[in-house]
Design a protein around this motif. Structure first.
Motif, short mmCIF file in Angstrom:
data_model
loop_
_atom_site.label_atom_id
_atom_site.label_comp_id
_atom_site.label_asym_id
_atom_site.label_seq_id
_atom_site.Cartn_x
_atom_site.Cartn_y
_atom_site.Cartn_z
N ASP A 30 0.17 17.66 -8.24
CA ASP A 30 -0.46 17.75 -9.57
C ASP A 30 0.13 16.77 -10.57
O ASP A 30 0.23 17.06 -11.77
N GLN A 31 0.56 15.60 -10.07
CA GLN A 31 1.05 14.57 -10.98
C GLN A 31 -0.11 13.87 -11.66
O GLN A 31 -1.23 13.83 -11.13
N THR A 32 0.16 13.32 -12.82
CA THR A 32 -0.90 12.73 -13.64
C THR A 32 -1.04 11.24 -13.36
O THR A 32 -0.04 10.52 -13.22
N LEU A 33 -2.28 10.77 -13.29
CA LEU A 33 -2.56 9.34 -13.18
C LEU A 33 -3.00 8.83 -14.55
O LEU A 33 -4.00 9.29 -15.10
N ARG A 34 -2.24 7.89 -15.09
CA ARG A 34 -2.57 7.34 -16.40
C ARG A 34 -3.26 5.99 -16.23
O ARG A 34 -3.32 5.43 -15.14
N ALA A 35 -3.75 5.46 -17.33
CA ALA A 35 -4.49 4.21 -17.30
C ALA A 35 -3.69 3.05 -16.68
O ALA A 35 -4.22 2.29 -15.86
N PRO A 36 -2.41 2.85 -17.06
CA PRO A 36 -1.66 1.76 -16.43
C PRO A 36 -1.56 1.90 -14.92
O PRO A 36 -1.57 0.89 -14.19
N ALA B 226 -3.13 0.22 -9.45
CA ALA B 226 -3.81 0.47 -8.17
C ALA B 226 -4.85 -0.60 -7.89
O ALA B 226 -4.97 -1.10 -6.76
N ALA B 227 -5.60 -0.98 -8.93
CA ALA B 227 -6.62 -2.03 -8.76
C ALA B 227 -5.98 -3.36 -8.40
O ALA B 227 -6.49 -4.10 -7.53
N LEU B 228 -4.85 -3.70 -9.04
CA LEU B 228 -4.16 -4.95 -8.72
C LEU B 228 -3.63 -4.94 -7.29
O LEU B 228 -3.71 -5.97 -6.58
N LEU C 61 0.82 -1.21 0.00
CA LEU C 61 0.00 0.00 0.00
C LEU C 61 0.86 1.26 0.00
O LEU C 61 0.38 2.34 -0.36
N SER C 62 2.13 1.14 0.41
CA SER C 62 2.99 2.31 0.51
C SER C 62 3.19 3.02 -0.83
O SER C 62 2.97 4.23 -0.94
N PRO C 63 3.61 2.32 -1.93
CA PRO C 63 3.73 3.02 -3.21
C PRO C 63 2.39 3.52 -3.74
O PRO C 63 2.34 4.53 -4.46
N LEU C 64 1.29 2.85 -3.39
CA LEU C 64 -0.02 3.33 -3.82
C LEU C 64 -0.33 4.67 -3.17
O LEU C 64 -0.77 5.62 -3.84
#
Length: 325
Positions: free
Chosen positions: A284-290, A295-297, A270-273
């Motif tokens: 303001d970093q971007t979250l992309r599809a991968p 995150a879901a995995l 959970l730490s890197p998540l």
């Protein structure tokens, strides 16, 4: 010398044992979601380390940050507990402090300097699988297919979350990242195996002090003494020391005591998540599809890992002081 120092908490150990979640010798019916959720607060707090380090701490002093995180709080906890290790617990506390804190922090920062953050985080995500393997040998915990698949999902999730397409592999950095993973995993298993002979604050203080002392000569040799510390740096150090290390490790050791290793170790992914979410919210970093897939995995692997068997606690037997001496 008290019984608690030499034989572990007894049902009459007092409020300290109660604050730690009960007598370690009491049988438990199984892992609870409440215990898992409380233990998960620790890797969540550790996830803030990345943003605090980049925004609040002095540049180029990672080992100083590691020592400051561990040593002052460790000494403070020992002053509160007012108990020193006894007998075999001198070397056990020292070894646990090095594995869980001193060596782990040092190797972590070597990996961070020589590898892209995503590569280091992905190597760290192997820890649940390593810990589960060691626990199967030392503690007899079952290494099931569910544990294996949850571990693979966790590694894949972290890779999707933080691993960039241009990531490069430095042999020394990879070795440091893997060694740090093994160090922390071994520390978790031995913490579970040996149990806790004193109250939670004292036990945490022993390890933080031992780990911090191990880091001091490394800091002096690699970075030298600090010269310019700003109020902003002090604020960052206070957060990492008090919340990110003192309270976080006390909560972590409590979770190790109450949960199976192959349950608690998976919470670390959970730490890197949390670090990614903090960058998205505050920087303001971007979250992309991968990253969303990753995150879901990660969430899926953590949920799957929590469906473990009964809690295995280490029985503690009160020993007369004369026999212990």
């Amino acid at each position: 010398m008290s019984r608690e120092q030499v034989g572990g908490p007894t049902p009459s150990s007092g409020p300290a044992a109660g604050a730690a979640g009960g007598d370690p010798g009491e049988p438990s019916s199984g892992p609870t979601w409440r215990t898992s959720a409380q233990t998960a607060l620790t890797p969540a707090v550790w996830g803030t380390t990345y943003i605090v380090a980049t925004e609040f701490l002095p540049e180029g002093r990672p080992l100083l940050a590691a020592a400051v995180r561990a040593l002052p709080v460790g000494v403070a906890f020992m002053l509160v507990g007012r108990r020193l290790p006894v007998g075999v617990w001198w070397w056990r506390a020292a070894l646990l402090g090095v594995l869980n804190i001193g060596a782990f922090f040092a190797l972590l920062f070597v990996a961070a300097f020589r590898l892209p953050g995503g590569v280091a985080a992905t190597a760290g995500a192997l820890q649940p699988l390593v810990a589960a393997g060691i626990a199967a040998v030392v503690l007899g915990e079952a290494f099931t297919r569910r544990v294996a698949w949850a571990g693979v999902a966790g590694v894949a999730g972290v890779a999707f979350l933080v691993l960039g397409p241009t990531a490069s592999l430095d042999p020394v950095g990879v070795a440091a990242a893997l060694a740090g993973t093994v160090s922390m995993a071994t520390g978790v298993v031995l913490t579970k195996h040996w149990g806790r002979p004193v109250d939670l604050i004292t036990f945490t203080g022993w390890q933080l002090t031992a780990g911090g002392l191990a880091l001091v000569p490394v800091v002096v040799l690699a970075e030298g003494a600090p010269t310019d510390i700003s109020p902003t740096n002090v604020a960052g150090f206070l957060w990492l020391a008090v919340v990110g290390t003192g309270l976080a490790y006390a909560n972590w050791f409590r979770g190790i005591q109450l949960l199976q290793v192959n349950v608690v170790s998976f919470l670390g992914v959970l730490s890197p998540l949390v670090a990614t979410l903090a960058g998205w919210i505050f920087l303001d970093q971007t979250l992309r599809a991968p990253q969303l897939v990753g995150a879901a995995l990660i969430v899926g692997s953590v949920v799957a890992s929590q469906r473990g068997g009964p809690v295995r606690t280490v029985a503690r037997v009160a020993v007369p002081e004369t026999a212990a001496l």
